[in-house]
Design a protein around this motif. Structure first.
Motif, PDB file in Angstrom:
ATOM      1  N   THR A  81       0.843  -1.195   0.000  1.00 20.79           N
ATOM      2  CA  THR A  81       0.000   0.000   0.000  1.00 20.79           C
ATOM      3  C   THR A  81       0.882   1.250   0.000  1.00 20.79           C
ATOM      4  O   THR A  81       1.984   1.259   0.528  1.00 20.79           O
ATOM      5  CB  THR A  81      -0.950   0.034   1.210  1.00 20.79           C
ATOM      6  OG1 THR A  81      -0.200   0.230   2.421  1.00 20.79           O
ATOM      7  CG2 THR A  81      -1.753  -1.259   1.310  1.00 20.79           C
ATOM      8  N   GLY A  82       0.367   2.303  -0.640  1.00 23.82           N
ATOM      9  CA  GLY A  82       1.124   3.541  -0.711  1.00 23.82           C
ATOM     10  C   GLY A  82       2.432   3.397  -1.451  1.00 23.82           C
ATOM     11  O   GLY A  82       3.450   3.968  -1.074  1.00 23.82           O
ATOM     12  N   ALA A  83       2.409   2.671  -2.567  1.00 25.65           N
ATOM     13  CA  ALA A  83       3.657   2.285  -3.233  1.00 25.65           C
ATOM     14  C   ALA A  83       4.042   3.180  -4.396  1.00 25.65           C
ATOM     15  O   ALA A  83       4.964   2.849  -5.140  1.00 25.65           O
ATOM     16  CB  ALA A  83       3.544   0.841  -3.717  1.00 25.65           C
ATOM     17  N   ASN A  84       3.392   4.307  -4.561  1.00 24.94           N
ATOM     18  CA  ASN A  84       3.732   5.169  -5.693  1.00 24.94           C
ATOM     19  C   ASN A  84       4.836   6.173  -5.353  1.00 24.94           C
ATOM     20  O   ASN A  84       5.377   6.834  -6.235  1.00 24.94           O
ATOM     21  CB  ASN A  84       2.510   5.923  -6.205  1.00 24.94           C
ATOM     22  CG  ASN A  84       1.945   6.864  -5.160  1.00 24.94           C
ATOM     23  OD1 ASN A  84       1.420   6.409  -4.142  1.00 24.94           O
ATOM     24  ND2 ASN A  84       2.025   8.175  -5.387  1.00 24.94           N
ATOM     25  N   THR A  85       5.189   6.280  -4.069  1.00 23.71           N
ATOM     26  CA  THR A  85       6.219   7.236  -3.675  1.00 23.71           C
ATOM     27  C   THR A  85       6.905   6.784  -2.396  1.00 23.71           C
ATOM     28  O   THR A  85       6.420   5.889  -1.700  1.00 23.71           O
ATOM     29  CB  THR A  85       5.591   8.641  -3.473  1.00 23.71           C
ATOM     30  OG1 THR A  85       6.629   9.602  -3.270  1.00 23.71           O
ATOM     31  CG2 THR A  85       4.665   8.654  -2.273  1.00 23.71           C
ATOM     32  N   GLY A  86       8.036   7.412  -2.088  1.00 26.22           N
ATOM     33  CA  GLY A  86       8.684   7.228  -0.800  1.00 26.22           C
ATOM     34  C   GLY A  86       9.050   5.800  -0.462  1.00 26.22           C
ATOM     35  O   GLY A  86       9.559   5.034  -1.278  1.00 26.22           O
ATOM     36  N   LEU A  87       8.770   5.443   0.803  1.00 31.76           N
ATOM     37  CA  LEU A  87       9.136   4.121   1.314  1.00 31.76           C
ATOM     38  C   LEU A  87       8.412   3.008   0.574  1.00 31.76           C
ATOM     39  O   LEU A  87       8.993   1.954   0.301  1.00 31.76           O
ATOM     40  CB  LEU A  87       8.815   4.042   2.802  1.00 31.76           C
ATOM     41  CG  LEU A  87       9.585   5.009   3.702  1.00 31.76           C
ATOM     42  CD1 LEU A  87       8.936   5.079   5.077  1.00 31.76           C
ATOM     43  CD2 LEU A  87      11.040   4.584   3.814  1.00 31.76           C
ATOM     44  N   GLY A  88       7.140   3.215   0.259  1.00 27.03           N
ATOM     45  CA  GLY A  88       6.381   2.191  -0.450  1.00 27.03           C
ATOM     46  C   GLY A  88       6.941   1.923  -1.831  1.00 27.03           C
ATOM     47  O   GLY A  88       7.033   0.770  -2.269  1.00 27.03           O
TER      48      GLY A  88
ATOM     49  N   VAL B 161      -4.325   6.432  -9.168  1.00 27.88           N
ATOM     50  CA  VAL B 161      -3.948   5.401 -10.141  1.00 27.88           C
ATOM     51  C   VAL B 161      -2.937   5.922 -11.149  1.00 27.88           C
ATOM     52  O   VAL B 161      -2.000   5.210 -11.543  1.00 27.88           O
ATOM     53  CB  VAL B 161      -5.203   4.850 -10.848  1.00 27.88           C
ATOM     54  CG1 VAL B 161      -4.810   3.931 -12.012  1.00 27.88           C
ATOM     55  CG2 VAL B 161      -6.080   4.096  -9.861  1.00 27.88           C
ATOM     56  N   ASP B 162      -3.106   7.177 -11.601  1.00 29.28           N
ATOM     57  CA  ASP B 162      -2.167   7.730 -12.575  1.00 29.28           C
ATOM     58  C   ASP B 162      -0.749   7.782 -12.000  1.00 29.28           C
ATOM     59  O   ASP B 162       0.220   7.416 -12.678  1.00 29.28           O
ATOM     60  CB  ASP B 162      -2.604   9.136 -13.004  1.00 29.28           C
ATOM     61  CG  ASP B 162      -3.850   9.106 -13.883  1.00 29.28           C
ATOM     62  OD1 ASP B 162      -4.112   8.051 -14.496  1.00 29.28           O
ATOM     63  OD2 ASP B 162      -4.555  10.129 -13.945  1.00 29.28           O
ATOM     64  N   LYS B 163      -0.628   8.224 -10.744  1.00 24.03           N
ATOM     65  CA  LYS B 163       0.686   8.248 -10.113  1.00 24.03           C
ATOM     66  C   LYS B 163       1.214   6.829  -9.904  1.00 24.03           C
ATOM     67  O   LYS B 163       2.416   6.582  -9.998  1.00 24.03           O
ATOM     68  CB  LYS B 163       0.621   8.994  -8.790  1.00 24.03           C
ATOM     69  CG  LYS B 163       0.414  10.497  -8.947  1.00 24.03           C
ATOM     70  CD  LYS B 163       0.428  11.200  -7.599  1.00 24.03           C
ATOM     71  CE  LYS B 163       0.271  12.713  -7.780  1.00 24.03           C
ATOM     72  NZ  LYS B 163       0.285  13.428  -6.480  1.00 24.03           N
ATOM     73  N   GLY B 164       0.300   5.918  -9.631  1.00 22.91           N
ATOM     74  CA  GLY B 164       0.696   4.527  -9.488  1.00 22.91           C
ATOM     75  C   GLY B 164       1.266   3.977 -10.783  1.00 22.91           C
ATOM     76  O   GLY B 164       2.273   3.259 -10.784  1.00 22.91           O
TER      77      GLY B 164
ATOM     78  N   ASN C 110       1.909  -0.305   4.271  1.00 20.35           N
ATOM     79  CA  ASN C 110       2.908   0.755   4.325  1.00 20.35           C
ATOM     80  C   ASN C 110       2.319   2.162   4.316  1.00 20.35           C
ATOM     81  O   ASN C 110       2.861   3.070   4.938  1.00 20.35           O
ATOM     82  CB  ASN C 110       3.865   0.597   3.135  1.00 20.35           C
ATOM     83  CG  ASN C 110       4.644   1.858   2.861  1.00 20.35           C
ATOM     84  OD1 ASN C 110       5.650   2.152   3.502  1.00 20.35           O
ATOM     85  ND2 ASN C 110       4.174   2.650   1.885  1.00 20.35           N
ATOM     86  N   ALA C 111       1.224   2.370   3.597  1.00 20.30           N
ATOM     87  CA  ALA C 111       0.706   3.723   3.392  1.00 20.30           C
ATOM     88  C   ALA C 111       0.367   4.401   4.709  1.00 20.30           C
ATOM     89  O   ALA C 111       0.036   3.741   5.698  1.00 20.30           O
ATOM     90  CB  ALA C 111      -0.525   3.675   2.494  1.00 20.30           C
ATOM     91  N   GLY C 112       0.450   5.719   4.697  1.00 18.48           N
ATOM     92  CA  GLY C 112       0.083   6.428   5.916  1.00 18.48           C
ATOM     93  C   GLY C 112       0.145   7.928   5.746  1.00 18.48           C
ATOM     94  O   GLY C 112       0.657   8.452   4.754  1.00 18.48           O
ATOM     95  N   VAL C 113      -0.394   8.614   6.733  1.00 14.81           N
ATOM     96  CA  VAL C 113      -0.310  10.068   6.806  1.00 14.81           C
ATOM     97  C   VAL C 113       0.275  10.424   8.164  1.00 14.81           C
ATOM     98  O   VAL C 113       0.194   9.636   9.116  1.00 14.81           O
ATOM     99  CB  VAL C 113      -1.679  10.729   6.608  1.00 14.81           C
ATOM    100  CG1 VAL C 113      -2.189  10.499   5.191  1.00 14.81           C
ATOM    101  CG2 VAL C 113      -2.702  10.207   7.628  1.00 14.81           C
ATOM    102  N   MET C 114       0.872  11.620   8.258  1.00 12.09           N
ATOM    103  CA  MET C 114       1.548  11.995   9.494  1.00 12.09           C
ATOM    104  C   MET C 114       1.303  13.458   9.817  1.00 12.09           C
ATOM    105  O   MET C 114       1.439  14.329   8.951  1.00 12.09           O
ATOM    106  CB  MET C 114       3.052  11.737   9.373  1.00 12.09           C
ATOM    107  CG  MET C 114       3.844  12.045  10.631  1.00 12.09           C
ATOM    108  SD  MET C 114       5.578  11.496  10.541  1.00 12.09           S
ATOM    109  CE  MET C 114       6.251  12.727   9.424  1.00 12.09           C
ATOM    110  N   TYR C 115       0.928  13.719  11.063  1.00 17.33           N
ATOM    111  CA  TYR C 115       0.795  15.069  11.597  1.00 17.33           C
ATOM    112  C   TYR C 115      -0.179  15.924  10.786  1.00 17.33           C
ATOM    113  O   TYR C 115       0.030  17.128  10.604  1.00 17.33           O
ATOM    114  CB  TYR C 115       2.159  15.766  11.654  1.00 17.33           C
ATOM    115  CG  TYR C 115       3.170  15.108  12.549  1.00 17.33           C
ATOM    116  CD1 TYR C 115       2.795  14.317  13.627  1.00 17.33           C
ATOM    117  CD2 TYR C 115       4.534  15.285  12.315  1.00 17.33           C
ATOM    118  CE1 TYR C 115       3.740  13.714  14.448  1.00 17.33           C
ATOM    119  CE2 TYR C 115       5.488  14.696  13.134  1.00 17.33           C
ATOM    120  CZ  TYR C 115       5.087  13.906  14.206  1.00 17.33           C
ATOM    121  OH  TYR C 115       6.022  13.314  15.014  1.00 17.33           O
TER     122      TYR C 115
END
Length: 310
Positions: A21-28, A49-52, A96-101
């Motif tokens: 999950t959340g695999a289009n950027t960053g750690l994912g 989906v486009d970013k994916g 993996n996906a998430g939001v922070m603060y």
């Protein structure tokens, strides 16, 4: 296996199906790319989906994209239905996906944004997909937590959705503590149902878009000391990758960087806070999560019979 575990230590993943999950950027992105590079069939479960698709185009191997918005239980259910139809078996589910603060807000279902996205969305997704993992020898559910599970962190059963007051740091701490407590309770239940295991990991402090909502009092030190305190996503993903693929990993373990304060370094087995191991709170959080999401896990005789007959 070398002491300093690296991406090169990932075993051959050919024949394995991994959902990240959340695999289009960053750690994912780093996690998915490494798994695909080792031969896994990887599904990028992403909100956009486009970013994916753009992310998938940067990866070698069998990589597909699945729409998933963890802020919507309807989207979670739709994604789970699609994934179940496409994949009779799943070897790895990486939450993996998430939001922070984030500023005070709610998901489409009325849950506090961080708790609803980071914990409840993944709780529901895992429950809806688990029967695709249970028959698969060596399958794993890996959930990404954070060093933030120690910071102003508690499960506020009297105000889970932060309706009476709001602390973006406290809400993040609650969500990341919930990720760990979910992992430990899930492992306790999985122990009676074959070889599927639940493992947790955290990336230390990584230089990703996740930090864009960091409060000013934390953002300034990170700006000044970023090169010292943070690591690149490819390095931050290593604890997750080790939790997902190292044959020596056991259910209920927690992996993170080995440096001072676990902010950066090589992936190793680490300890979580004493609060995260409170079994009574774990069980209560599980029951509340089932009630809020409407998702029950398939720990029943039917699953055992299915596995025995396969």
């Amino acid at each position: 296996m070398s002491r300093n575990w690296t991406e090169q230590d990932i075993p051959d993943q050919r024949g394995r199906v991994a959902i990240v999950t959340g695999a289009n950027t960053g750690l994912g992105f780093a996690t998915a790319k490494a798994l695909a590079g080792r031969g896994a069939s990887v599904v990028l479960a992403v909100r956009n989906v486009d970013k994916g698709k753009q992310a998938a185009a940067q990866m070698a191997g069998d990589v597909t994209v699945q729409e998933l918005d963890l802020t919507s239980l309807a989207s979670v259910r739709a994604a789970a239905a699609d994934l179940r139809a496409a994949h009779p078996r799943i070897d790895l589910l990486i939450n993996n996906a998430g939001v922070m603060y984030t500023p005070k807000g709610t998901t489409r279902d009325g849950f506090e944004t961080q708790f609803g996205t980071n914990h409840l969305g993944h709780f529901a997704l895992t429950g809806l997909l688990l029967d695709r993992l249970l028959p698969v020898a060596g399958s794993r559910v890996v959930t990404v937590s954070s060093v933030g599970h120690r910071i102003r962190a508690a499960i506020h059963f009297d105000d889970l959705q932060w309706e009476h007051s709001y602390s973006r740091v406290g809400a993040y701490g609650q969500a990341k503590l919930a990720n760990l407590m979910f992992t430990y309770e899930l492992q306790r239940r999985l122990a009676e149902h074959g070889t599927t295991i639940a493992v947790a990991a955290h990336p230390g402090v990584s230089d990703t878009e996740l930090a864009r909502n960091t409060p000013a009092f934390l953002r300034l030190p990170l700006t000044w000391l970023g090169p010292v305190l943070t690591q690149k996503p490819a390095r931050g993903a290593l604890p997750t990758l080790r939790a997902a693929t190292d044959p020596a990993v056991q259910g209920g373990q927690y992996y993170g960087p080995d440096g001072i304060g676990e902010v950066r370094g090589n992936p190793r087995l680490v300890a979580s806070s004493p609060a995260s191991h409170d079994a009574s709170v774990q069980r209560r959080l599980w029951a509340v999560s089932e009630e809020l999401t409407g998702v029950s896990f398939p720990f029943d005789a039917g699953i055992r019979a299915e596995r025995a007959g396969s």
